[in-house]
Design an enzyme around this catalytic site. Structure first.
Site, PDB file in Angstrom:
ATOM      1  N   CYS A   1       0.718  -1.180  -0.046  1.00 29.77           N
ATOM      2  CA  CYS A   1      -0.016  -0.075  -0.090  1.00 29.77           C
ATOM      3  C   CYS A   1       1.118   1.218   0.037  1.00 29.77           C
ATOM      4  CB  CYS A   1      -1.027  -0.072   1.320  1.00 29.77           C
ATOM      5  SG  CYS A   1      -1.957   1.411   1.338  1.00 29.77           S
ATOM      6  N   VAL A   2       0.792   2.028  -1.067  1.00 29.96           N
ATOM      7  CA  VAL A   2       1.662   3.085  -1.170  1.00 29.96           C
ATOM      8  C   VAL A   2       1.180   4.239  -0.301  1.00 29.96           C
ATOM      9  CG1 VAL A   2       2.433   2.597  -3.545  1.00 29.96           C
ATOM     10  CG2 VAL A   2       0.417   3.983  -3.187  1.00 29.96           C
TER      11      VAL A   2
END
Length: 290
Positions: A128-129
């Site tokens: 998850c950026v």
């Protein structure tokens, strides 16, 4: 003191600090605007009448949503989804296990290496950026709940912003109001709107864009949750671990899956350990004899 601060600064991982800082900044900006709308614009929007204080209900709802967003985000960061600290028994190494040359060990099925986290993640879904961490077996519940409440919060912010725009502009949906929503920066530079109207338009644009983005992520992960798949398995059309929607939800959200949506501290033990997974039983019909 300076040495301590320098060591602390050196220990901070930019790959984690930057995305989580940006995410918290966006949450703060939207939250401040919602608070302003509730506390300052409640009279204009008709929330406060004689002997009634509807803004209390709005504040209670907003606090509940924000508490769940931040609470699930904290729990997501605290839960270790990697193989670190997990005993991978050598006896169990068999079908489906692979060797990770980066971690220099055998890893179970559905486990893969993340080059951002620099470690293998149990039942890895994706990195998850926005949170700066991988979504895996141990933290999937908190990721889903955080995503869900972000969706609710952004929808709530859009509704409040829509009412405010209709109240402030007094012109309904016109080319001027549409242009203000689409390109607020240009309207500000050309002097077509005040700075306060620009701030409302800019935050409203952020809410709409964020809502569309979160809606897409939420829809995808609802499909993955019900299908018992990771993103990689979904792309490869692999249904080996699909045990039915009810079992699939329990595998990721825990035995009390119906309560985890209420609060991040609700206990809901996972039935599995992230190493061994029950596979879908395939019934082979006997060959037909003509």
């Amino acid at each position: 003191m300076k040495n301590m601060l320098f060591k602390l600064w050196k220990s901070v991982d930019p790959g984690v600090a930057v995305p989580i800082s940006v995410t918290l900044l966006l949450i703060s900006v939207v939250s401040i605007e919602i608070l302003y709308l509730i506390l300052e614009e409640g009279d204009a929007l008709g929330w406060i009448h004689e002997g009634q204080f509807w803004h209390v209900e709005h504040l209670t709802f907003f606090a509940f949503v924000l508490l769940n967003i931040l609470g699930n985000l904290v729990m997501f960061k605290k839960r270790n989804a990697s193989i670190q600290g997990v005993f991978l028994s050598g006896v169990s190494v068999g079908q489906g296990w692979t060797y990770c040359y980066s971690c220099e060990c055998h890893v179970p099925p559905r486990c893969s290496h993340c080059y951002d986290c620099k470690v293998c993640i149990l039942r890895r879904d994706h990195h998850c950026v926005f949170f700066g961490h991988c979504v895996g077996h141990q933290n999937y519940r908190y990721f889903m709940c955080c995503l869900f409440y972000m969706w609710i919060g952004l929808l709530y912010a859009i509704i409040l912003n829509t009412e405010v725009f209709m109240t402030i502009l007094h012109e309904g949906i016109t080319p001027h109001s549409i242009f203000l929503l689409v390109m607020p920066w240009l309207m500000l530079v050309t002097g077509q709107v005040s700075s306060s109207a620009f701030v409302f338009a800019f935050v409203a644009d952020t809410c709409v864009f964020g809502f569309l983005l979160v809606s897409g992520f939420l829809l995808i992960h609802i499909i993955l949750l019900f299908g018992g798949q990771t993103k990689k398995e979904w792309f490869n059309s692999q249904f080996s671990y699909d045990l039915g929607w009810h079992r699939n939800i329990k595998e990721l959200l825990g035995k009390r899956w119906y309560l985890v949506w209420l609060f991040p501290l609700v206990s809901s033990p996972l039935p599995g350990d992230g190493i061994d997974f029950e596979m879908k039983q395939v019934i082979h019909s006997p060959p037909k004899i003509f």
